[in-house]
Design a protein around this motif. Structure first.
Motif, PDB file in Angstrom:
ATOM      1  N   LYS A  13       0.836  -1.206   0.000  1.00  0.00           N
ATOM      2  CA  LYS A  13       0.000   0.000   0.000  1.00  0.00           C
ATOM      3  C   LYS A  13       0.868   1.253   0.000  1.00  0.00           C
ATOM      4  O   LYS A  13       0.597   2.219  -0.712  1.00  0.00           O
ATOM      5  N   ALA A  14       1.942   1.254   0.798  1.00  0.00           N
ATOM      6  CA  ALA A  14       2.864   2.392   0.820  1.00  0.00           C
ATOM      7  C   ALA A  14       3.547   2.558  -0.537  1.00  0.00           C
ATOM      8  O   ALA A  14       3.712   3.679  -1.023  1.00  0.00           O
ATOM      9  N   ALA A  15       3.902   1.451  -1.170  1.00  0.00           N
ATOM     10  CA  ALA A  15       4.603   1.500  -2.454  1.00  0.00           C
ATOM     11  C   ALA A  15       3.722   2.038  -3.582  1.00  0.00           C
ATOM     12  O   ALA A  15       4.237   2.618  -4.545  1.00  0.00           O
ATOM     13  N   VAL A  16       2.412   1.841  -3.474  1.00  0.00           N
ATOM     14  CA  VAL A  16       1.487   2.296  -4.530  1.00  0.00           C
ATOM     15  C   VAL A  16       0.727   3.550  -4.097  1.00  0.00           C
ATOM     16  O   VAL A  16      -0.375   3.815  -4.586  1.00  0.00           O
ATOM     17  N   ASP A  17       1.320   4.313  -3.183  1.00  0.00           N
ATOM     18  CA  ASP A  17       0.728   5.570  -2.713  1.00  0.00           C
ATOM     19  C   ASP A  17      -0.704   5.403  -2.227  1.00  0.00           C
ATOM     20  O   ASP A  17      -1.577   6.241  -2.486  1.00  0.00           O
ATOM     21  N   GLY A  18      -0.953   4.284  -1.546  1.00  0.00           N
ATOM     22  CA  GLY A  18      -2.256   4.066  -0.922  1.00  0.00           C
ATOM     23  C   GLY A  18      -3.314   3.436  -1.808  1.00  0.00           C
ATOM     24  O   GLY A  18      -4.406   3.134  -1.333  1.00  0.00           O
ATOM     25  N   ASP A  19      -3.026   3.207  -3.082  1.00  0.00           N
ATOM     26  CA  ASP A  19      -4.016   2.690  -4.029  1.00  0.00           C
ATOM     27  C   ASP A  19      -3.759   1.221  -4.360  1.00  0.00           C
ATOM     28  O   ASP A  19      -3.090   0.900  -5.345  1.00  0.00           O
TER      29      ASP A  19
END
Length: 152
Positions: A77-83
């Motif tokens: 989640k952190a790696a995909v900016d929450g998305d």
């Protein structure tokens, strides 16, 4: 159903992503692949530590692997900016179990992580995998799992 809705339906609250404890970063994106550093069987209560087959039961170890999955999802989640809808596929999991003498049910332990990935991501959660028994894991935790994830 969205990934976030599935997570909520499963009653999971994602923790803050764990900070690195040594000289590495939590994840690296190269092209459309995100490599997530190994996540331990840790949670707010201290997690599951010990040696599987000695002071940790196989059932506790599978629960430990599930904790690793939750921690991996928090890092994703952190790696995909929450998305989390940006996840195309969980490509591969690498599972490590701190195993005692004679304990060989390593794949069954790592199923605790694999099964949750499929529950959360559906078919996109089906992945290649390795499952290895080791003498010791960092900080005495019972299980550690790393991941490679395809994102858009």
């Amino acid at each position: 159903m969205t990934v976030a809705a599935r997570i909520a339906e499963l009653g999971i609250t994602l923790p803050e992503p764990a900070k690195p404890v040594a000289s590495y970063v939590s994840f690296v994106q190269s092209g459309n692949l995100v490599h997530i550093s190994g996540q331990l069987s840790n949670d707010a209560s201290g997690g599951i530590k010990g040696t599987v087959g000695v002071d940790v039961t196989p059932e506790q170890a599978a629960a430990a692997a599930r904790l690793c999955a939750i921690n991996l999802i928090a890092q994703i989640k952190a790696a995909v900016d929450g998305d989390l809808e940006r996840v195309v596929r969980i490509v591969k999991l690498g599972g490590f179990v701190q195993a005692g003498p004679g304990f060989s049910a390593i794949p069954a332990v790592i199923n605790g992580c694999s099964d949750l990935m499929v529950e959360v991501f559906g078919d996109a959660g089906k992945h290649a995998r390795s499952a290895v028994g080791v003498y010791q894991l960092p900080l005495g935790f019972a299980v550690e799992v790393d991941a490679i994830v395809e994102v858009r």
